[in-house]
Write a protein that holds these residues in place. Structure first.
Motif, PDB file in Angstrom:
ATOM      1  N   LEU A  47       0.840  -1.191   0.000  1.00 42.10           N
ATOM      2  CA  LEU A  47       0.000   0.000   0.000  1.00 42.10           C
ATOM      3  C   LEU A  47       0.873   1.239   0.000  1.00 42.10           C
ATOM      4  CD1 LEU A  47      -2.730   1.561   0.490  1.00 42.10           C
ATOM      5  CD2 LEU A  47      -2.285   1.231   2.930  1.00 42.10           C
ATOM      6  N   GLU A  48       0.484   2.232  -0.779  1.00 45.46           N
ATOM      7  CA  GLU A  48       1.157   3.527  -0.817  1.00 45.46           C
ATOM      8  C   GLU A  48       0.228   4.548  -0.165  1.00 45.46           C
ATOM      9  OE1 GLU A  48       4.250   6.177  -1.957  1.00 45.46           O
ATOM     10  OE2 GLU A  48       4.186   4.082  -2.533  1.00 45.46           O
ATOM     11  N   VAL A  49       0.751   5.316   0.812  1.00 49.22           N
ATOM     12  CA  VAL A  49       0.000   6.392   1.452  1.00 49.22           C
ATOM     13  C   VAL A  49       0.771   7.684   1.218  1.00 49.22           C
ATOM     14  CG1 VAL A  49      -0.947   7.297   3.604  1.00 49.22           C
ATOM     15  CG2 VAL A  49      -0.897   4.825   3.229  1.00 49.22           C
ATOM     16  N   LEU A  50       0.099   8.647   0.622  1.00 46.37           N
ATOM     17  CA  LEU A  50       0.716   9.920   0.287  1.00 46.37           C
ATOM     18  C   LEU A  50      -0.061  11.048   0.962  1.00 46.37           C
ATOM     19  CD1 LEU A  50       2.715  11.613  -1.452  1.00 46.37           C
ATOM     20  CD2 LEU A  50       1.038  11.463  -3.307  1.00 46.37           C
ATOM     21  N   LEU A  51       0.637  11.864   1.751  1.00 47.57           N
ATOM     22  CA  LEU A  51       0.025  13.024   2.396  1.00 47.57           C
ATOM     23  C   LEU A  51       0.462  14.278   1.641  1.00 47.57           C
ATOM     24  CD1 LEU A  51       0.498  12.251   6.182  1.00 47.57           C
ATOM     25  CD2 LEU A  51      -1.232  11.423   4.594  1.00 47.57           C
ATOM     26  N   VAL A  52      -0.508  15.116   1.293  1.00 40.57           N
ATOM     27  CA  VAL A  52      -0.239  16.308   0.493  1.00 40.57           C
ATOM     28  C   VAL A  52      -1.003  17.505   1.056  1.00 40.57           C
ATOM     29  CG1 VAL A  52       0.163  14.958  -1.613  1.00 40.57           C
ATOM     30  CG2 VAL A  52      -2.131  15.808  -1.115  1.00 40.57           C
ATOM     31  N   ASP A  53      -0.752  18.677   0.480  1.00 42.18           N
ATOM     32  CA  ASP A  53      -1.552  19.856   0.810  1.00 42.18           C
ATOM     33  C   ASP A  53      -2.656  19.999  -0.247  1.00 42.18           C
ATOM     34  OD1 ASP A  53      -0.311  20.939  -1.461  1.00 42.18           O
ATOM     35  OD2 ASP A  53       1.020  22.226  -0.305  1.00 42.18           O
ATOM     36  N   ASP A  54      -3.532  20.996  -0.083  1.00 44.38           N
ATOM     37  CA  ASP A  54      -4.655  21.160  -1.005  1.00 44.38           C
ATOM     38  C   ASP A  54      -4.212  21.439  -2.438  1.00 44.38           C
ATOM     39  OD1 ASP A  54      -6.646  20.635   0.827  1.00 44.38           O
ATOM     40  OD2 ASP A  54      -7.215  22.726   1.143  1.00 44.38           O
ATOM     41  N   LEU A  55      -3.156  22.212  -2.606  1.00 40.40           N
ATOM     42  CA  LEU A  55      -2.680  22.541  -3.948  1.00 40.40           C
ATOM     43  C   LEU A  55      -2.242  21.277  -4.689  1.00 40.40           C
ATOM     44  CD1 LEU A  55      -2.061  24.703  -6.068  1.00 40.40           C
ATOM     45  CD2 LEU A  55       0.187  24.974  -5.009  1.00 40.40           C
ATOM     46  N   MET A  56      -1.468  20.432  -4.016  1.00 36.85           N
ATOM     47  CA  MET A  56      -1.024  19.181  -4.643  1.00 36.85           C
ATOM     48  C   MET A  56      -2.213  18.254  -4.899  1.00 36.85           C
ATOM     49  SD  MET A  56       1.273  17.312  -5.982  1.00 36.85           S
ATOM     50  CE  MET A  56       2.811  18.063  -5.552  1.00 36.85           C
ATOM     51  N   MET A  57      -3.161  18.207  -3.965  1.00 39.65           N
ATOM     52  CA  MET A  57      -4.346  17.359  -4.150  1.00 39.65           C
ATOM     53  C   MET A  57      -5.144  17.825  -5.365  1.00 39.65           C
ATOM     54  SD  MET A  57      -6.055  14.729  -3.197  1.00 39.65           S
ATOM     55  CE  MET A  57      -6.218  14.194  -1.507  1.00 39.65           C
ATOM     56  N   LYS A  58      -5.261  19.117  -5.531  1.00 39.92           N
ATOM     57  CA  LYS A  58      -5.975  19.652  -6.691  1.00 39.92           C
ATOM     58  C   LYS A  58      -5.277  19.238  -7.986  1.00 39.92           C
ATOM     59  CE  LYS A  58      -7.724  24.002  -8.581  1.00 39.92           C
ATOM     60  NZ  LYS A  58      -7.839  25.449  -8.376  1.00 39.92           N
ATOM     61  N   LYS A  59      -3.955  19.286  -8.003  1.00 40.49           N
ATOM     62  CA  LYS A  59      -3.189  18.882  -9.184  1.00 40.49           C
ATOM     63  C   LYS A  59      -3.385  17.391  -9.479  1.00 40.49           C
ATOM     64  CE  LYS A  59       0.478  22.316  -8.699  1.00 40.49           C
ATOM     65  NZ  LYS A  59       1.897  22.543  -8.388  1.00 40.49           N
ATOM     66  N   ILE A  60      -3.324  16.573  -8.441  1.00 38.80           N
ATOM     67  CA  ILE A  60      -3.506  15.126  -8.610  1.00 38.80           C
ATOM     68  C   ILE A  60      -4.917  14.829  -9.106  1.00 38.80           C
ATOM     69  CG2 ILE A  60      -3.648  12.915  -7.390  1.00 38.80           C
ATOM     70  CD1 ILE A  60      -1.395  14.030  -5.528  1.00 38.80           C
ATOM     71  N   ASN A  61      -5.907  15.486  -8.516  1.00 39.31           N
ATOM     72  CA  ASN A  61      -7.307  15.277  -8.891  1.00 39.31           C
ATOM     73  C   ASN A  61      -7.540  15.678 -10.348  1.00 39.31           C
ATOM     74  OD1 ASN A  61      -9.876  14.373  -8.266  1.00 39.31           O
ATOM     75  ND2 ASN A  61     -10.483  16.233  -7.207  1.00 39.31           N
ATOM     76  N   LEU A  62      -6.917  16.771 -10.777  1.00 36.43           N
ATOM     77  CA  LEU A  62      -7.055  17.208 -12.163  1.00 36.43           C
ATOM     78  C   LEU A  62      -6.373  16.230 -13.116  1.00 36.43           C
ATOM     79  CD1 LEU A  62      -7.958  19.295 -14.257  1.00 36.43           C
ATOM     80  CD2 LEU A  62      -5.833  20.553 -13.790  1.00 36.43           C
ATOM     81  N   GLU A  63      -5.147  15.852 -12.773  1.00 37.09           N
ATOM     82  CA  GLU A  63      -4.376  14.961 -13.645  1.00 37.09           C
ATOM     83  C   GLU A  63      -4.987  13.567 -13.749  1.00 37.09           C
ATOM     84  OE1 GLU A  63      -0.191  12.757 -13.164  1.00 37.09           O
ATOM     85  OE2 GLU A  63      -0.031  14.948 -13.210  1.00 37.09           O
ATOM     86  N   ARG A  64      -5.452  13.024 -12.632  1.00 36.71           N
ATOM     87  CA  ARG A  64      -5.867  11.620 -12.618  1.00 36.71           C
ATOM     88  C   ARG A  64      -7.366  11.413 -12.765  1.00 36.71           C
ATOM     89  NH1 ARG A  64      -1.850   8.771  -8.678  1.00 36.71           N
ATOM     90  NH2 ARG A  64      -2.677   6.833  -9.497  1.00 36.71           N
ATOM     91  N   ARG A  65      -8.164  12.470 -12.464  1.00 41.80           N
ATOM     92  CA  ARG A  65      -9.614  12.312 -12.553  1.00 41.80           C
ATOM     93  C   ARG A  65     -10.286  13.386 -13.399  1.00 41.80           C
ATOM     94  NH1 ARG A  65     -12.099  12.780  -7.400  1.00 41.80           N
ATOM     95  NH2 ARG A  65     -13.865  11.655  -8.242  1.00 41.80           N
ATOM     96  N   GLY A  66      -9.521  14.382 -13.866  1.00 37.76           N
ATOM     97  CA  GLY A  66     -10.077  15.436 -14.690  1.00 37.76           C
ATOM     98  C   GLY A  66     -10.914  16.444 -13.919  1.00 37.76           C
TER      99      GLY A  66
END
Length: 155
Positions: A47-66
């Protein structure tokens, strides 16, 4: 409970200092949770657990889920029950600690409580639990979340 399961948890904290969240304890609790929810055919799980801030989460959400917005937790599953392969990579759980802290304050419980609620929620999604399909599935997922949180907080 799959007590013979070997669990490997990768911890990657890219957010700012999270003094309340103890990585060693999170890894131990991940092992407890995974042993509780995993099917008996599994012998090893990663299992991979990644903790991020809101800015990084927004980038991940855009890149991986549009979706061009932040969120509290995302799950990216790799696990498959069929065929029953004994050694698998479960997937990745990404948690925005910034949103976690905001939600904890809004709900009125600790950051640790909110963090584990999000972690368990994310892990269950990796195993295919879904609260958005129908009410029966939502109830099943909530019940399993409660079971997992009891394991964590009864220690």
């Amino acid at each position: 409970m799959n007590s013979s399961l070997s669990v490997l948890t990768h911890w990657n904290d890219q957010s700012e200092s999270n003094l309340e969240i103890k990585s060693d304890l999170v890894i131990e609790n991940c092992e407890l949770i995974l042993k509780h929810v995993s099917p008996n055919f599994l012998q090893g799980l990663e299992l991979e657990v990644l903790l991020v801030d809101d800015l990084m989460m927004k980038k991940i959400n855009l890149e991986r889920r549009g979706l061009n917005k932040t969120t509290d937790v995302l799950s990216f599953p790799l696990y498959s029950a069929s065929p029953p392969i004994p050694y698998q990579i479960l997937g990745e759980v990404v948690i925005s600690m910034e949103t976690c802290q905001k939600q904890a304050k809004e709900i009125g419980h600790s950051i640790v409580d909110e963090f584990y609620r999000l972690l368990v929620h994310g892990i269950l999604h990796l195993f295919g639990y879904d609260h958005e399909t129908n009410e029966e599935d939502a109830i099943q997922m909530r019940n399993k979340e409660d079971e997992c949180l009891e394991l964590v907080f009864e220690r």
